[in-house]
Write a protein that holds these residues in place. Structure first.
Motif, PDB file in Angstrom:
ATOM      1  N   UNK A  54       0.821  -1.219   0.000  1.00 31.79           N
ATOM      2  CA  UNK A  54       0.000   0.000   0.000  1.00 31.79           C
ATOM      3  C   UNK A  54       0.854   1.268   0.000  1.00 31.79           C
ATOM      4  N   UNK A  55       2.141   1.132   0.370  1.00 36.24           N
ATOM      5  CA  UNK A  55       3.041   2.286   0.436  1.00 36.24           C
ATOM      6  C   UNK A  55       4.065   2.307  -0.689  1.00 36.24           C
ATOM      7  N   UNK A  56       3.805   1.609  -1.793  1.00 40.70           N
ATOM      8  CA  UNK A  56       4.702   1.641  -2.954  1.00 40.70           C
ATOM      9  C   UNK A  56       3.939   2.140  -4.167  1.00 40.70           C
ATOM     10  N   UNK A  57       4.599   2.992  -4.928  1.00 39.70           N
ATOM     11  CA  UNK A  57       4.013   3.447  -6.180  1.00 39.70           C
ATOM     12  C   UNK A  57       4.854   2.925  -7.338  1.00 39.70           C
ATOM     13  N   UNK A  58       4.221   2.745  -8.479  1.00 41.31           N
ATOM     14  CA  UNK A  58       4.899   2.320  -9.693  1.00 41.31           C
ATOM     15  C   UNK A  58       4.798   3.453 -10.699  1.00 41.31           C
ATOM     16  N   UNK A  59       5.928   3.890 -11.209  1.00 42.29           N
ATOM     17  CA  UNK A  59       5.965   4.934 -12.231  1.00 42.29           C
ATOM     18  C   UNK A  59       6.178   4.240 -13.572  1.00 42.29           C
ATOM     19  N   UNK A  60       5.302   4.515 -14.524  1.00 43.01           N
ATOM     20  CA  UNK A  60       5.340   3.897 -15.847  1.00 43.01           C
ATOM     21  C   UNK A  60       5.500   5.014 -16.876  1.00 43.01           C
ATOM     22  N   UNK A  61       6.561   4.927 -17.673  1.00 37.58           N
ATOM     23  CA  UNK A  61       6.859   5.934 -18.700  1.00 37.58           C
ATOM     24  C   UNK A  61       6.942   5.237 -20.055  1.00 37.58           C
ATOM     25  N   UNK A  62       6.321   5.816 -21.069  1.00 34.07           N
ATOM     26  CA  UNK A  62       6.518   5.339 -22.437  1.00 34.07           C
ATOM     27  C   UNK A  62       6.782   6.544 -23.333  1.00 34.07           C
ATOM     28  N   UNK A  63       7.666   6.328 -24.292  1.00 29.90           N
ATOM     29  CA  UNK A  63       8.092   7.390 -25.202  1.00 29.90           C
ATOM     30  C   UNK A  63       7.729   6.966 -26.618  1.00 29.90           C
ATOM     31  N   UNK A  64       6.910   7.778 -27.277  1.00 30.86           N
ATOM     32  CA  UNK A  64       6.402   7.460 -28.614  1.00 30.86           C
ATOM     33  C   UNK A  64       6.846   8.551 -29.592  1.00 30.86           C
ATOM     34  N   UNK A  65       7.380   8.143 -30.736  1.00 30.89           N
ATOM     35  CA  UNK A  65       7.726   9.094 -31.781  1.00 30.89           C
ATOM     36  C   UNK A  65       6.439   9.697 -32.328  1.00 30.89           C
ATOM     37  N   UNK A  66       6.346  11.013 -32.361  1.00 28.31           N
ATOM     38  CA  UNK A  66       5.104  11.678 -32.780  1.00 28.31           C
ATOM     39  C   UNK A  66       4.768  11.433 -34.247  1.00 28.31           C
ATOM     40  N   UNK A  67       5.785  11.256 -35.102  1.00 33.42           N
ATOM     41  CA  UNK A  67       5.525  11.064 -36.530  1.00 33.42           C
ATOM     42  C   UNK A  67       5.235   9.615 -36.862  1.00 33.42           C
ATOM     43  N   UNK A  68       6.080   8.704 -36.391  1.00 30.83           N
ATOM     44  CA  UNK A  68       5.936   7.295 -36.755  1.00 30.83           C
ATOM     45  C   UNK A  68       5.005   6.524 -35.822  1.00 30.83           C
ATOM     46  N   UNK A  69       4.723   7.108 -34.647  1.00 33.32           N
ATOM     47  CA  UNK A  69       3.891   6.465 -33.618  1.00 33.32           C
ATOM     48  C   UNK A  69       4.538   5.198 -33.055  1.00 33.32           C
ATOM     49  N   UNK A  70       5.848   5.054 -33.219  1.00 35.49           N
ATOM     50  CA  UNK A  70       6.558   3.884 -32.717  1.00 35.49           C
ATOM     51  C   UNK A  70       7.170   4.172 -31.350  1.00 35.49           C
ATOM     52  N   UNK A  71       7.135   3.144 -30.499  1.00 35.20           N
ATOM     53  CA  UNK A  71       7.762   3.241 -29.178  1.00 35.20           C
ATOM     54  C   UNK A  71       9.270   3.416 -29.350  1.00 35.20           C
TER      55      UNK A  71
END
Length: 140
Positions: A54-71
């Motif tokens: 209950x006292x742990x958080x998970x940070x999730x980040x994803x980076x997507x190319x705006x033109x190709x829409x690829x991760x």
């Protein structure tokens, strides 16, 4: 399997909060979320070395190319600083499932603690910083 669980968790959280958590940084759409690790099933958490609490958080980040829409594969590091100035270094683990790439870091927190996150993203000569704030709540 883990990706599906994360997606389900994100859908659950999206239903609670209607605001999309995304920032445009240069040529990237950077999606981010911090949520309590108790939203993960025990099996998913164990398989990925995440401590459910209950006292742990998970940070999730994803980076997507705006033109190709690829991760995008990036070098990522970051910190979380609470309002009294205590800083926690974030260690991100990349998760690659098919074409999806996301980066996970977990950290402990106190109930209703407010954090300022600063996440450094680098790819070749490109460097961006994602900054966001979030108040974290313990799940009972």
């Amino acid at each position: 399997m883990f990706y599906r669980a994360i997606c389900l968790s994100l859908l659950l959280l999206a239903s609670v909060s209607s605001a999309e958590q995304k920032r445009v940084l240069g040529d990237w759409d950077v999606h981010y979320i911090a949520f309590n690790t108790t939203f993960l099933t025990p099996e998913i958490a164990k398989a990925n070395g995440i401590v459910r609490s209950p006292n742990n958080t998970l940070i999730n980040i994803s980076v997507i190319d705006r033109k190709t829409k690829q991760a995008q594969k990036v070098d990522i590091s970051g910190t979380a600083r609470n309002l009294i100035g205590s800083t926690t270094a974030l260690t991100f683990i990349p998760v690659i499932e098919g074409e999806a790439i996301y980066y996970l870091a977990s950290m402990p927190f106190e109930h209703e603690e407010h954090y300022r996150f600063s996440i450094s993203l680098k790819q070749n000569k490109i460097s961006q910083t994602l900054k966001f704030e979030q108040k974290l709540y313990r799940e009972e």
